[in-house]
Design an enzyme around this catalytic site. Structure first.
Site, PDB file in Angstrom:
ATOM      1  N   GLY A  83      -4.207  -9.366 -13.477  1.00 26.37           N
ATOM      2  CA  GLY A  83      -4.948  -9.628 -14.703  1.00 26.37           C
ATOM      3  C   GLY A  83      -4.154  -9.179 -15.912  1.00 26.37           C
ATOM      4  CB  ALA A  84      -3.487  -7.030 -18.024  1.00 23.29           C
ATOM      5  CD  GLU A  86      -1.227  -0.015 -16.236  1.00 21.35           C
ATOM      6  OE1 GLU A  86      -1.333   0.834 -15.336  1.00 21.35           O
ATOM      7  OE2 GLU A  86      -1.630  -1.188 -16.094  1.00 21.35           O
ATOM      8  CG  HIS A 119      -8.523  -1.535 -18.060  1.00 22.86           C
ATOM      9  ND1 HIS A 119      -9.469  -0.862 -17.321  1.00 22.86           N
ATOM     10  CD2 HIS A 119      -7.384  -1.493 -17.331  1.00 22.86           C
ATOM     11  CE1 HIS A 119      -8.928  -0.444 -16.190  1.00 22.86           C
ATOM     12  NE2 HIS A 119      -7.653  -0.808 -16.168  1.00 22.86           N
ATOM     13  CD  GLU A 120      -4.236  -3.596 -18.494  1.00 25.49           C
ATOM     14  OE1 GLU A 120      -3.264  -2.867 -18.233  1.00 25.49           O
ATOM     15  OE2 GLU A 120      -5.093  -3.902 -17.650  1.00 25.49           O
ATOM     16  CG  HIS A 123      -3.834   1.815 -17.962  1.00 22.64           C
ATOM     17  ND1 HIS A 123      -4.171   2.817 -17.083  1.00 22.64           N
ATOM     18  CD2 HIS A 123      -4.358   0.666 -17.452  1.00 22.64           C
ATOM     19  CE1 HIS A 123      -4.858   2.305 -16.077  1.00 22.64           C
ATOM     20  NE2 HIS A 123      -4.994   1.002 -16.283  1.00 22.64           N
ATOM     21  CD  GLU A 142      -5.715   0.959 -12.798  1.00 21.95           C
ATOM     22  OE1 GLU A 142      -6.482   0.531 -13.676  1.00 21.95           O
ATOM     23  OE2 GLU A 142      -4.502   0.666 -12.768  1.00 21.95           O
TER      24      GLU A 142
END
Length: 693
Positions: A83-84, A86, A119-120, A123, A142
């Site tokens: 999805g991605a 970081e 979210h990223e 991180h 996470e």
């Protein structure tokens, strides 16, 4: 905003938009968002550029530590593996995780993009500024990013009230997984790449976020954030282990609280407790036990004997009063009974006030009855949602009757909060799945249609100019389930959905903006009520071939999978193995299992077995996609199928790799399905018959 053409890598060129995040102290961070050059993609970069500085600002306040780099670049790639990712200062994404088209993208897509960015970026602190010492503490990365992302979203989109979604989107999902005998502690040993990739699961992400949410709520927000700042400052640029975090939090915790002692019971053993609450006169007693679906394995032992330090709160309506009260936090300690002296008697009580903690609460029969009669009077949507989740979870293991749980849904036709209605719909459909009688299934469909009818009539198809995200979600939820279960192709709402699809096929560019927030509903309804010649399916297949917008590709494939034609499923599978399929190869088969009904599960399972070697060539043993493939037979509910699935996966052990953990989860789920259908089906049939009289 500036738009430029730039080289993104040696193999890809694209556009980027640029701005800066400016701090009050005069320092700044250069921000760029990169994407493809094709028409339609340039404007899709702006939303990411808009929310990123707002998210950065919130995190610097939340963590008490500045983002240390002078640049933060974000790049969208077609069909990126994850999805991605970081990467330090240059985050990479799938296109559906970063791009938002303001004309054609849905509110749901907008929320996803904001959430993944949040979210990223989170991180950059938990993961990059401080890194876990070894992969056994993956949740430190996470779990914290999944938790903190809600505060990033809240600052970027305050009108969404995103914190209201934490309980249903994080805690219930985690507890569903964590109640299985095949779950695992948050902290586990990791000794191979396959074991590592298997840890990128619900426990590391959602249970990790849930226990952080819980810590913040029992410590107090200010104390929790002070402790986090201490942790990041101590280990900045280095590595840390879980206990380092807890010890840093201890420096900010109330004097009588030992965060380490409390949290080891939540991280070093799997599962979670259920609390039994009894009230006699002015005394409340609370005890705990392990909540588990199915039988524990013979070697299932815990260093804490499956006992936890549990923060207990309750909301209740005092007799003679009209406003519920919320209690202070009381602690249920391992092996002890909590006794609370009440200063009044209550008409009803509901544990875990606000759904802030990670457990389920059970009550005496009289209190369940009182709750059933007063669901609408419980003021907080989070309490109504968690009440539904608790009741049905307990019913699934026989601790209360299904009738007691289903009674809570009787007044749902007047419910206006999306999070509550969504939980109710999910639980009603879950109960429907446990009955084998076609008449009873039809009764449940009618019951659900009656619940949803007022919402469908109130919201209709057309969006309002000032619809909130919850109104948008409620419209889609109500319409999608109403249209699926009304089973009447002459119904006015069904006809309207089919007309919208017909209009869309003629002019996708113009019509998409009108139906973007109900696009899933329109596409699925078109297939559910397709002609005998499958005209809608063929039209949608053409739309799929002509599209390259990743979010739409997933929606098309899910809808196409809902057909009842094996020939169409064959066509999908053949297309999935083409050199450049429209989406990930596994997705076609997985969606047939998820959306194709009982026949779809059978087809997908047979296809997985016959083409196993093809799929393992496509995905190596460390691929996350193997987990989706081995999850396909999880809907089965007979002992014959359980044994068949077990034998097949045992024969393929050497090529399953990362999916090995999911095999255990799949087999445990099939066992639970068998038990629930045989044990609870007749009672559910009796309940729905009484409702339809």
């Amino acid at each position: 905003r500036r738009v430029r053409e730039a080289v993104v890598s040696t193999q890809s060129t694209g556009n980027y938009v640029e701005s800066t995040y400016d701090r009050e102290d005069g320092t700044s961070v250069q921000l760029r968002v990169y994407g493809r050059r094709e028409v339609g993609y340039q404007d899709s970069l702006d939303y990411a550029l808009k929310v990123t500085p707002l998210i950065l600002k919130k995190y610097e306040e939340f963590y008490g530590v500045k983002y240390p780099l002078t640049k933060l670049y974000q790049i969208a790639f077609p069909q990126f593996n994850s999805g991605a990712m970081e990467n330090w200062g240059i985050i990479t994404y799938r296109e559906s995780s970063l791009l938002y088209n303001p004309v054609t993208s849905s509110m749901k897509e907008k929320q996803r993009v904001c959430a993944v960015i949040a979210h990223e970026v989170a991180h950059q602190w938990f993961g990059n500024i401080v890194t876990m010492a070894w992969w056994n503490d993956l949740w430190l990365n996470e779990g914290f990013a999944s938790f903190v992302e809600y505060y990033g979203i809240e600052n970027a989109e305050p009108e969404w009230n995103i914190l209201d979604f934490f309980y249903p989107d994080e805690i219930t999902v985690a507890m569903d997984f964590d109640s299985s005998p095949s779950s695992h502690p948050i902290v586990v040993n990791v000794s191979s790449p396959e074991e590592l990739n298997g840890l990128f699961d619900t426990i590391s992400y959602r249970k990790g976020s849930s226990i952080n949410w819980m810590m913040q709520n029992f410590m107090g927000s200010d104390n929790f954030r002070t402790g986090l700042a201490t942790y990041i400052d101590r280990f900045r640029g280095g590595n840390a282990v879980m206990v380092d975090l807890f010890e840093a939090l201890n420096t900010a915790a109330p004097k009588d609280m030992n965060v380490t002692e409390i949290m080891l019971t939540w991280t070093e053993q799997m599962g979670f407790p259920y609390l039994n609450v009894t009230v006699k006169d002015d005394k409340m007693s609370v005890t705990q036990g392990r909540f588990i679906r199915g039988e524990a394995a013979a070697d299932d032992v815990s260093p804490y004997n499956y006992q936890w330090h549990v923060p207990f709160t309750f909301v209740g309506l005092p007799d003679g009063e009209s406003t519920p009260r919320v209690s202070d936090i009381h602690w249920v300690r391992p092996g002890e009974t909590l006794e609370i002296d009440l200063d009044t008697t209550y008409s009803w009580i509901k544990g875990n006030a606000g759904g802030k903690f990670y457990y389920i609460t059970n009550y005496e029969v009289d209190n369940w009855a009182a709750l059933g009669a007063n669901v609408a009077a419980i003021p907080e949507a989070s309490d109504r949602t968690s009440l539904l989740y608790d009741a049905f979870s307990l019913a699934k293991v026989g601790k209360i009757s299904y009738g007691e749980a289903l009674d809570l849904t009787v007044g749902m036709a007047t419910e206006e909060e999306y999070v509550v209605m969504s939980q109710a719909v999910s639980e009603i459909l879950g109960a429907r799945d446990l009955v084998q009688d076609d008449g009873a299934k039809g009764n449940f469909s009618s019951y659900l249609v009656d619940i949803l009818q007022p919402t469908v009539e109130r919201l209709g198809f057309a969006p309002g100019a000032n619809d909130s995200i919850t109104v948008s979600k409620m419209r889609d939820l109500a319409l999608r389930n109403y249209l699926k279960h009304v089973h009447n192709e002459t119904n006015d709402y069904v006809r309207e959905a089919l007309d919208l699809f017909a209009d869309y096929t003629k002019d996708p560019g113009s019509v998409k903006s009108q139906i973007k927030d109900i696009f899933v509903t329109v596409t699925r309804t078109a297939i559910l009520y397709d002609t005998d010649n499958h005209d809608n399916w063929e039209a949608m297949w053409t739309l799929l071939q002509n599209s390259d917008w990743e979010a739409d590709l997933k929606i098309y494939i899910a809808a196409l999978a809902m057909t009842d034609s094996k020939d169409k499923w064959d066509k999908m599978i053949e297309a999935s193995f083409e050199k450049k399929p429209k989406s990930d190869c596994y997705r076609y088969l997985y969606y047939i299992a998820v959306y194709g009904g009982d026949a779809g599960v059978e087809y997908a399972w047979e296809t997985l077995q016959t083409r196993w070697d093809d799929y393992t060539l496509k995905y190596n043993t460390t691929s996350f996609s193997m987990g989706y493939l081995v999850e396909i037979p999880a809907a089965f509910d007979t002992i014959e199928k359980h044994n068949e699935v077990k034998a097949f996966f045992e024969s393929k052990r050497d090529t399953i790799g990362t999916g090995q953990k999911t095999v255990a989860e799949t087999l445990a789920t099939i066992k639970t399905n068998i038990e629930k259908k045989g044990k609870f089906g007749p009672d559910i049939v009796d309940w729905i018959k009484k409702q339809m009289m």
